[in-house]
Design a protein around this motif. Sequence first.
Motif, short mmCIF file in Angstrom:
data_model
loop_
_atom_site.label_atom_id
_atom_site.label_comp_id
_atom_site.label_asym_id
_atom_site.label_seq_id
_atom_site.Cartn_x
_atom_site.Cartn_y
_atom_site.Cartn_z
N ASP A 276 0.73 -1.20 0.08
CA ASP A 276 0.11 -0.18 -0.14
C ASP A 276 1.01 1.41 0.19
O ASP A 276 0.94 2.07 0.87
CB ASP A 276 -0.86 0.01 1.27
CG ASP A 276 -2.06 0.85 1.06
OD1 ASP A 276 -2.28 1.66 0.24
OD2 ASP A 276 -3.06 0.92 2.00
N VAL A 277 1.50 1.44 -1.11
CA VAL A 277 2.52 2.35 -1.24
C VAL A 277 2.45 3.39 -2.57
O VAL A 277 2.22 2.74 -3.52
CB VAL A 277 3.97 1.69 -1.27
CG1 VAL A 277 5.29 2.94 -1.14
CG2 VAL A 277 4.19 0.74 -0.32
N TYR A 278 2.55 4.60 -2.27
CA TYR A 278 2.47 5.52 -3.48
C TYR A 278 4.09 5.51 -3.96
O TYR A 278 4.92 5.46 -3.24
CB TYR A 278 2.18 6.88 -3.16
CG TYR A 278 2.01 7.75 -4.21
CD1 TYR A 278 1.02 7.80 -5.09
CD2 TYR A 278 3.05 8.92 -4.14
CE1 TYR A 278 1.04 8.66 -6.13
CE2 TYR A 278 2.75 9.93 -5.33
CZ TYR A 278 2.11 9.90 -6.14
OH TYR A 278 2.11 10.57 -7.33
N LYS A 279 4.05 5.72 -5.72
CA LYS A 279 5.12 5.82 -6.24
C LYS A 279 5.14 6.73 -7.13
O LYS A 279 4.20 7.07 -7.95
CB LYS A 279 5.56 4.34 -6.55
CG LYS A 279 6.85 4.43 -7.35
CD LYS A 279 7.17 2.83 -8.25
CE LYS A 279 6.36 2.42 -9.30
NZ LYS A 279 6.73 1.44 -10.03
N ILE A 280 6.44 7.50 -7.40
CA ILE A 280 6.19 8.27 -8.72
C ILE A 280 7.72 7.58 -9.40
O ILE A 280 8.76 7.51 -8.76
CB ILE A 280 6.82 9.84 -8.31
CG1 ILE A 280 5.67 10.35 -7.51
CG2 ILE A 280 7.19 10.53 -9.46
CD1 ILE A 280 5.74 11.82 -7.05
N ASP A 281 7.48 7.43 -10.84
CA ASP A 281 8.44 7.10 -11.70
C ASP A 281 9.44 8.08 -12.24
O ASP A 281 8.31 8.98 -12.75
CB ASP A 281 7.92 6.16 -12.58
CG ASP A 281 7.33 4.70 -11.99
OD1 ASP A 281 6.44 4.43 -12.30
OD2 ASP A 281 8.40 4.23 -11.27
N VAL A 282 10.50 8.21 -12.17
CA VAL A 282 11.12 9.43 -12.52
C VAL A 282 12.14 9.09 -13.52
O VAL A 282 12.72 8.14 -13.49
CB VAL A 282 11.76 10.24 -11.34
CG1 VAL A 282 10.58 10.84 -10.80
CG2 VAL A 282 12.79 9.63 -10.76
N VAL A 283 12.52 10.25 -14.51
CA VAL A 283 13.54 10.11 -15.42
C VAL A 283 14.92 10.72 -15.06
O VAL A 283 14.82 11.81 -14.49
CB VAL A 283 13.17 10.72 -16.86
CG1 VAL A 283 14.12 10.47 -17.83
CG2 VAL A 283 11.90 9.83 -17.39
N PRO A 284 15.90 9.95 -14.94
CA PRO A 284 17.22 10.89 -14.66
C PRO A 284 17.46 11.97 -15.19
O PRO A 284 16.91 12.25 -16.68
CB PRO A 284 18.25 9.73 -14.96
CG PRO A 284 17.77 8.44 -14.97
CD PRO A 284 16.25 8.78 -15.26
N GLY A 285 18.04 13.20 -14.53
CA GLY A 285 18.40 14.36 -15.11
C GLY A 285 17.35 15.26 -15.76
O GLY A 285 17.31 16.36 -16.44
#
Length: 632
Positions: A276-285
């Motif tokens: 039960d975790v929120y996540k943001i996927d991010v791109v380097p740079g």
Amino acid sequence: MKADKHNTPPQTLSFLVHLLPYKNGENGLITLLKTPISTTSTLHSQHFSLSLSLSLSLFLYMANLATLFTVLLSLLCYSQTGFALVQWPGGTSTRFYDFKVQTMRVTKLCNTKEIVTINGMFPGPVVYAQEDDRVIVKVTNETPYNTTIHWHGIRQRLSCWSDGPSYITQCPIQAGQTFTYEFTIVKQKGTLLWHAHVSWLRGTVYGAIVVYPKTGVPYPFKYPYEEHIILLGEYWVKDLVQLERQVLASGGGPPPANAFTINGHPGPNYNCSKNDVYKIDVVPGKTYLLRVINAGLNMENFFAIAHHKLTIVEVDAEYTKPFTTDRVMLGPGQTINVLVTTDQPIGKYSMAMGAYMSAKGVKFQNISAIAYFQYLGAVPNSIALPAQLPSFNDNLAVKTVMDGLRSLNPVNVSKEIDTNLFYTIGLNVQKCRSKTPKNNCQATNNGVLAASMNNISFIRPNISLLEAYYKKINGYYTEDFPDVPLKFYDFVNGAPNNIPNDTQALNGTRTKVLEYGTRVQVILQDTGTVSTENHPIHLHGFSFYVVGYGTGNYDPQTANFNLVDPPYMNTIGVPVGGWAAIRFVADNPGVWFMHCHLEIHLSWGLSMVFIVKNGHGELETLPHPPADLPRC
């Protein structure tokens, strides 16, 4: 991991709105916004090139309405992250939203229960708009609980009837009833929030408000690659309406929340919450804009991201000079926009929300909520690097951030003051009047906890104060809230503490009347009765300049004021054992609540009301009440 259910990226919204026929009119923008993307879409968009955006725009302008919506639906179904290139929604428009207050069953922390929500969403739908837009929200109450919605930070210019606090500007929307809120977002842009303003319902009934600048007006900082909303909250296993009743009946303090949450998710530190975790996927740079909102009930909170700096660029929907820090602290009701650059090695990083508790002897939740800030290419199921939060009572960490807040440009703050007010804030212990003290007088020395401003504990009436004022109905309030405390003493170090003999407050529904256009300064002074504490004080109907603050007792001879570029806020954390000075011009007629945004303190009476009289002419006069205003 849980999908970002309620956060349709603003880029997606902006892009889709841009594709629609311009501007108002039932065949274009208004039709879509009657069922807003923010309340129906659970999806995100992929990165499209500008050429594709232009091609689609051309195609959609030429397509008929059926084709338009077919393409829009296909875009929504395909979307996943966010557009790098964005155009604002079309010009000054009317945005329609349909809020249904509903109960829904949720399972969290090994427990299944019913909670109150809007449209069956927790957190609730995002209200998207643009500066100077008209917003119309139809609220239908499908629950057995009384309900109102407050649009926190919206200044409600000439729309006091739509402000939302129960028994202040309206009677609650009762079961089966409907009320339509209407307001214009005059000269405001940025991140705010909406929440219930009855009982403790706002523990689950809350959501973000995102107001974009006018068309063609850029952000005053580098345009972010993506934007994300971060709603900090608290979660109780117990029913919140029953919990409030039990706490007030006991005369003692509230239990701590069972968990903190980030966008409704507690994270892996809590029982039954590994997934039960929120996540943001991010791109380097890349640089990301995070719109951080504290929607919690009774706690102030630190927020940090492991190994990443946060650059504050906006507070309470007002731009600030960029200020970089390792962490921020938000009281309930406060919002902070931060820029985060993904300049660290590829991996999974924790976003952490932890307690800031400045009072002594108060129980609180000491387990942090965790979300993930995960780089593209990170090893699946890898361990998240931990975020370092300050200790729970780190007052210096709070002061350091406050010291860094400055308005982006020099401001026109009032140099001359017409009305100088000095309000003490703090807790009280009343004498026990119950025949069953063990059940009802559980504060120190068999007392009953209360809270007050200028040692007057506010009693909410059983009628809307705004209605009583407008219709000249006598007997529900008085106009004698004192300009200064009834007694002066060493507020911080010499406060009375012979509980409950000298810690009592007066009770009353007292208001302070201001003439239209009055230039007001309020000194908010924390007191040491029971305990000193940081209090997040919120003023409805206005933003104010925080021209000064400090520790100890306010002393006009030594206080340092910033009259050049003070921050412009709607909620100020009055420092623990200290003071804050705010200034505003009373140019918005109506009845305006000022209160501590720690909900238990509000329940105990830490509040008061300003009445701002009409000025001259239609633009300085409170309009008549709406036809569907709820009745008590």
